[in-house]
Design a protein around this motif. Structure first.
Motif, PDB file in Angstrom:
ATOM      1  N   LEU A 141       0.818  -1.166   0.090  1.00  0.00           N
ATOM      2  CA  LEU A 141       0.089   0.152   0.017  1.00  0.00           C
ATOM      3  C   LEU A 141       0.903   1.072  -0.040  1.00  0.00           C
ATOM      4  CD1 LEU A 141      -1.757  -1.892   2.812  1.00  0.00           C
ATOM      5  CD2 LEU A 141      -3.265  -0.742   1.079  1.00  0.00           C
ATOM      6  N   ASP A 142       0.610   2.131  -0.813  1.00  0.00           N
ATOM      7  CA  ASP A 142       1.124   3.307  -0.857  1.00  0.00           C
ATOM      8  C   ASP A 142       0.690   4.151   0.325  1.00  0.00           C
ATOM      9  OD1 ASP A 142       2.260   5.826  -2.068  1.00  0.00           O
ATOM     10  OD2 ASP A 142       0.189   6.492  -2.376  1.00  0.00           O
ATOM     11  N   ALA A 143       1.380   5.439   0.620  1.00  0.00           N
ATOM     12  CA  ALA A 143       0.974   5.965   1.863  1.00  0.00           C
ATOM     13  C   ALA A 143      -0.015   7.149   1.247  1.00  0.00           C
ATOM     14  CB  ALA A 143       2.103   6.492   2.762  1.00  0.00           C
ATOM     15  N   LEU A 144       0.649   8.363   1.047  1.00  0.00           N
ATOM     16  CA  LEU A 144       0.018   9.534   0.777  1.00  0.00           C
ATOM     17  C   LEU A 144      -1.088   9.485  -0.300  1.00  0.00           C
ATOM     18  CD1 LEU A 144      -0.103  12.595   1.821  1.00  0.00           C
ATOM     19  CD2 LEU A 144       1.503  13.120  -0.069  1.00  0.00           C
ATOM     20  N   GLY A 145      -2.433   9.865   0.033  1.00  0.00           N
ATOM     21  CA  GLY A 145      -3.150   9.781  -1.248  1.00  0.00           C
ATOM     22  C   GLY A 145      -4.010   8.409  -1.211  1.00  0.00           C
ATOM     23  N   THR A 146      -3.471   7.234  -0.461  1.00  0.00           N
ATOM     24  CA  THR A 146      -3.967   6.126  -0.293  1.00  0.00           C
ATOM     25  C   THR A 146      -4.217   5.700   0.936  1.00  0.00           C
ATOM     26  OG1 THR A 146      -2.470   5.359  -2.326  1.00  0.00           O
ATOM     27  CG2 THR A 146      -3.513   3.616  -0.708  1.00  0.00           C
ATOM     28  N   LEU A 147      -3.389   5.813   1.964  1.00  0.00           N
ATOM     29  CA  LEU A 147      -3.718   5.448   3.302  1.00  0.00           C
ATOM     30  C   LEU A 147      -4.104   6.877   4.365  1.00  0.00           C
ATOM     31  CD1 LEU A 147      -1.016   2.674   4.392  1.00  0.00           C
ATOM     32  CD2 LEU A 147      -3.413   2.418   4.069  1.00  0.00           C
TER      33      LEU A 147
ATOM     34  N   GLY B 192      -2.174   1.942  -5.159  1.00  0.00           N
ATOM     35  CA  GLY B 192      -1.701   3.402  -4.837  1.00  0.00           C
ATOM     36  C   GLY B 192      -2.618   4.246  -5.564  1.00  0.00           C
ATOM     37  N   ASP B 193      -2.239   5.607  -5.553  1.00  0.00           N
ATOM     38  CA  ASP B 193      -3.031   6.730  -6.209  1.00  0.00           C
ATOM     39  C   ASP B 193      -2.358   7.211  -7.503  1.00  0.00           C
ATOM     40  OD1 ASP B 193      -1.430   8.032  -4.482  1.00  0.00           O
ATOM     41  OD2 ASP B 193      -2.247   9.927  -4.954  1.00  0.00           O
ATOM     42  N   THR B 194      -1.096   6.940  -7.760  1.00  0.00           N
ATOM     43  CA  THR B 194      -0.858   7.320  -8.801  1.00  0.00           C
ATOM     44  C   THR B 194      -0.200   6.227 -10.014  1.00  0.00           C
ATOM     45  OG1 THR B 194       1.927   7.366  -8.545  1.00  0.00           O
ATOM     46  CG2 THR B 194       0.604   9.343  -7.513  1.00  0.00           C
ATOM     47  N   VAL B 195      -0.389   6.655 -11.377  1.00  0.00           N
ATOM     48  CA  VAL B 195      -0.169   5.769 -12.457  1.00  0.00           C
ATOM     49  C   VAL B 195       1.520   5.702 -12.466  1.00  0.00           C
ATOM     50  CG1 VAL B 195      -0.124   5.351 -14.755  1.00  0.00           C
ATOM     51  CG2 VAL B 195      -2.264   6.134 -13.682  1.00  0.00           C
TER      52      VAL B 195
ATOM     53  N   HIS C  55       3.958   6.431 -10.335  1.00  0.00           N
ATOM     54  CA  HIS C  55       4.812   5.615  -9.257  1.00  0.00           C
ATOM     55  C   HIS C  55       4.322   4.335  -8.985  1.00  0.00           C
ATOM     56  CE1 HIS C  55       5.907  10.214  -8.324  1.00  0.00           C
ATOM     57  NE2 HIS C  55       6.915   9.509  -8.635  1.00  0.00           N
ATOM     58  N   ASP C  56       2.990   4.235  -8.814  1.00  0.00           N
ATOM     59  CA  ASP C  56       2.354   3.095  -7.951  1.00  0.00           C
ATOM     60  C   ASP C  56       1.905   1.986  -9.335  1.00  0.00           C
ATOM     61  OD1 ASP C  56       2.184   3.868  -5.215  1.00  0.00           O
ATOM     62  OD2 ASP C  56       0.879   5.420  -6.087  1.00  0.00           O
ATOM     63  N   VAL C  57       1.350   2.213 -10.187  1.00  0.00           N
ATOM     64  CA  VAL C  57       0.706   1.332 -11.291  1.00  0.00           C
ATOM     65  C   VAL C  57       2.001   1.107 -12.246  1.00  0.00           C
ATOM     66  CG1 VAL C  57      -0.440   1.000 -13.348  1.00  0.00           C
ATOM     67  CG2 VAL C  57      -1.449   2.257 -11.471  1.00  0.00           C
TER      68      VAL C  57
HETATM   69 MG   LIG Z   1       0.343   8.436  -3.299  1.00  0.00          MG
END
Ligand SMILES: [Mg+2]
Length: 228
Positions: A5-11, A179-182, A184-186
């Motif tokens: 799990l990503d942190a900022l924007g996710t958790l 996560g909430d970004t393509v 960095h996360d996807v």
């Molecule tokens: Mg984030």
């Protein structure tokens, strides 16, 4: 199953810091600024933080980074604020940014764990993420925390994902990354062989371009449907 799990924007997230910064500048430093002036200074500070946060790999690095961020903030404030001592501005800056967990985060993490899934936070953040996870009650709800500044690699590099899987003793094939970004996360998850899921809380903007087949969920409760 494993959930990264990503942190900022996710958790976790934070309230717009400008109103609080404006109030603290008046209260602690006797400096009155307009809300837009406070907002502009916060944007300058956040831009520096985003570029530099991986310098804060330990507490000494964090203290230095925070001082530089306070200096960037001060430099972007109106001239009458330029006499504020940078060291006195650091606590003001920190107190202006209040992190909180999204309302469903704790319950979803608990539910995933109750089903036997293992959880790790994988975040591009400085070492102080541990304090944020403690303060928001999330630290005790995950099995591992991987922070870019500590690791020396940031998403979308594959290393943070690999480090989290190693910490959990898990394989990429049985793992999801939310996560909430393509960018960095996807992208990072795909490169690491982990299945990505995009957390898209803000649906006012057009959908970002994304590789096909990546599920999108409006908040973390969507993970419960994936965790079969
Ligand atoms: Mg984030």
């Amino acid at each position: 199953m494993t959930f990264l799990l990503d942190a900022l924007g996710t958790l976790v997230t934070f309230d717009p810091p400008a109103p609080r910064l404006r109030a603290l500048l008046a209260e602690r430093h006797g400096i009155e600024v307009a809300e837009e002036e406070a907002a502009a200074a916060m944007r300058a500070e956040i831009a520096l933080y985003r570029r530099e946060h991986d310098r804060a790999s330990d507490r000494a690095g964090l203290a230095e980074l925070r001082r530089d961020c306070a200096a960037a903030l001060r430099g972007a404030l109106p001239e009458r604020a330029h006499d504020i001592d940078v060291d006195e501005l650091v606590p003001t800056l920190l107190d202006a940014i209040r992190f909180f967990a999204y309302p469903e985060a704790a319950d979803v993490l608990d539910a995933l764990r109750a089903r036997g899934h293992r959880l790790a936070v994988v975040s591009n953040w400085d070492v102080s993420l541990r304090d944020v996870l403690d303060a928001t009650g999330l630290a005790e709800r995950v099995d591992a925390v991987v922070i870019s500044a500590e690791l020396g690699f940031a998403k979308p590099s594959v290393e943070p994902f690999a480090a989290a899987l190693e910490a959990l003793g898990a394989e990429p094939s049985g793992a999801w990354h939310a996560g909430d970004t393509v960018e960095h996360d996807v992208a990072g998850a795909l490169a690491a062989g982990v299945r990505p899921v995009l957390v898209r809380r803000e649906i006012l903007s057009p959908a970002p371009p994304m590789p096909p087949g990546v599920p999108t969920i409006p908040d973390l409760r969507g993970l419960l449907a994936l965790a079969v």
